[in-house]
Design an enzyme around this catalytic site. Structure first.
Site, PDB file in Angstrom:
ATOM      1  N   TRP A  86       7.136  -8.415  -2.441  1.00  0.00           N
ATOM      2  CA  TRP A  86       7.645  -7.172  -3.243  1.00  0.00           C
ATOM      3  C   TRP A  86       8.067  -7.161  -4.355  1.00  0.00           C
ATOM      4  CZ3 TRP A  86       5.344  -3.241  -1.496  1.00  0.00           C
ATOM      5  CH2 TRP A  86       4.539  -2.577   0.030  1.00  0.00           C
ATOM      6  N   ASP A 136      16.325  -2.855  -4.948  1.00  0.00           N
ATOM      7  CA  ASP A 136      15.190  -2.279  -4.215  1.00  0.00           C
ATOM      8  C   ASP A 136      15.166  -2.824  -2.725  1.00  0.00           C
ATOM      9  OD1 ASP A 136      12.890  -1.168  -2.398  1.00  0.00           O
ATOM     10  OD2 ASP A 136      11.115  -2.942  -3.252  1.00  0.00           O
ATOM     11  N   LYS A 138      11.158   2.075   6.993  1.00  0.00           N
ATOM     12  CA  LYS A 138      11.529   0.879   8.105  1.00  0.00           C
ATOM     13  C   LYS A 138      13.354   1.225   8.151  1.00  0.00           C
ATOM     14  CE  LYS A 138       9.102  -1.241   5.122  1.00  0.00           C
ATOM     15  NZ  LYS A 138       8.682  -1.576   3.618  1.00  0.00           N
TER      16      LYS A 138
HETATM   17  C1  LIG Z   1       7.778  -1.402   2.144  1.00  0.00           C
HETATM   18  C2  LIG Z   1       8.254  -1.776   0.955  1.00  0.00           C
HETATM   19  C3  LIG Z   1       8.263  -1.107   0.112  1.00  0.00           C
HETATM   20  C4  LIG Z   1       6.411  -0.663  -0.327  1.00  0.00           C
HETATM   21  O1  LIG Z   1       7.088   0.743   0.461  1.00  0.00           O
HETATM   22  P1  LIG Z   1       5.568   1.849   0.359  1.00  0.00           P
HETATM   23  O2  LIG Z   1       6.940   3.192   0.703  1.00  0.00           O
HETATM   24  O3  LIG Z   1       4.389   1.547   1.782  1.00  0.00           O
HETATM   25  O4  LIG Z   1       5.603   1.843  -1.588  1.00  0.00           O
HETATM   26  C5  LIG Z   1       8.472  -1.898  -1.409  1.00  0.00           C
HETATM   27  N1  LIG Z   1       9.004  -3.006  -1.306  1.00  0.00           N
HETATM   28  C6  LIG Z   1       9.709  -3.057  -0.289  1.00  0.00           C
HETATM   29  C7  LIG Z   1      11.001  -4.546  -0.006  1.00  0.00           C
HETATM   30  C8  LIG Z   1       9.323  -2.964   1.572  1.00  0.00           C
HETATM   31  O5  LIG Z   1       9.798  -2.979   2.839  1.00  0.00           O
END
Ligand SMILES: *Cc1c(COP(=O)(O)O)cnc(C)c1O
Length: 362
Positions: free
Chosen positions: A102, A173, A197
């Protein structure tokens, strides 16, 4: 019906009480005679819900008053673009710490907007990945910000310390770690997380941003990605994802009732320990992350004999254990055990893994 446990990495399972409440209120929310999703975002009923959700989140995370909380669209990837468009306007340089897939994707997007320096602190020691301590990252002194990902969802790598970046804004993030344990928000300039999540359903993205970072955006940034515009409009510059916002409010309420993030962290630690300890003592399964960086939310593991992968997944599904296939980029298995996963789900998984190993071990 047999109990099902869903280990999907995202969209992930939501707490059962939350889903039940949503079901009860689905057609008639709060005696309005309408579903929440049918109400105007500018009407008094929804505005009150929205404000309450924000206050609950502020309470749960202890968010200081000099931070704005934004309820946005566009997911984590939307923020990969929004962050540089809002913040990369001083030196035009930023440090990106890459610890997995990511944070790597965040780099690809950010490169469109400025001079991105990549720092790669992951090392492999005795077949296990570990992250160098943050004091060894060698960050630049003139970056507009430092970006990192405290929990790599695909790789199962978590960074538990918060890097010290001095006056340089720290951006995280937190898509797959937010609300899983207490954090000191004041150490961050900006935190973002896709909801799917640990917060609610997909379609909602949370941004927590320190006020002094507003008003620096590039002229070209789309209005719906401009933090200052979003903040001035209480995240209602355009129509927000109202139903996802409502579900998030139920999740915040659930967390409060449960005892907040300290309690959640304890439950998450218990679940993760249960699974990792089983894998550790097994010669049939293997996890490839060093102990100090093992994720409490995403547990990737491999069968020593990978020819059994399909059978493992098929039998797991029959046992009511869903979505254990690892990300296609890394293979193997992955059990995502976010806040909503009960300890009983992890125990059911361990029991299944043990039985499967016994059936196949000579
Ligand atoms: C799932 C995830 C993303 C992507 O998220 P989207 O909503 O699909 O764009 C980005 N960073 C992390 C750490 C993630 O787990």
């Amino acid at each position: 019906m047999k109990e099902i446990f869903n280990f999907c990495a995202g969209p992930a399972m939501l707490p059962k009480p939350v889903m039940q409440q949503a079901q009860t209120e689905f057609l008639n929310w709060n005696n309005t005679g309408c579903s929440v999703m049918e109400l105007s975002h500018r009407g008094p009923e929804f505005m009150a819900l929205a404000a309450k959700a924000e206050q609950d989140l502020r309470d749960i995370m202890a968010i200081p008053d000099n931070y704005k909380v934004l309820f946005c669209h566009g997911g984590g990837r939307g923020q990969f673009a929004a962050v540089p468009q809002n913040l990369l306007t001083g030196s035009g340089k930023a440090d990106y710490v890459v610890t997995g897939s990511w944070s790597q994707s965040a780099v690809s997007e950010a490169k469109k907007y400025g001079d991105i320096r990549v720092i790669e602190p992951v090392r492999e020691v005795n077949g296990k990945k570990q992250v160098l301590p943050a004091c060894e990252w060698q960050l630049s002194s003139d970056a507009d910000y430092v970006h990192y990902c405290p929990n790599e969802t695909v790789d199962g790598i978590e960074i538990f310390e918060v890097p010290e970046t001095g006056d340089i804004p720290l951006v995280a993030d937190m898509s797959s770690t937010i609300l899983s344990r207490p954090i000191d928000v004041s150490k961050f300039a900006l935190i973002y997380a896709g909801a799917q999540k640990n917060i609610g359903p997909s379609g909602l993205t949370l941004v927590i941003v320190r006020e002094d970072l507003l008003g620096r955006a590039m002229n070209s940034v789309p209005g719906i990605f401009n933090y200052q515009i979003l903040a001035e409009n209480d995240s209602m510059f355009n129509t927000p994802p109202t139903y996802a916002w409502y579900l998030a409010s139920l999740v915040f309420n659930w967390l409060k009732q449960l005892g907040g993030l300290a309690k959640m962290a304890q439950l998450n630690r218990e679940k993760a320990d249960c699974l990792y300890q089983f894998i550790e003592q097994s010669s049939f399964y293997e996890n490839r992350v060093a102990k100090q960086n093992r994720s409490t939310m995403n547990v990737p593991f491999y069968l020593q004999d990978e020819s059994l992968n399909d059978e493992f997944l098929r039998k797991a599904k029959e046992a009511g254990l869903l979505a254990l296939k690892g990300h296609r980029s890394v293979g193997g298995m992955r059990a995502s055990i976010y806040n909503a996963m009960p300890l009983a789900g992890v125990k059911a998984l361990v029991t299944f893994m043990q039985q499967f190993a016994e059936q196949h071990q000579q």
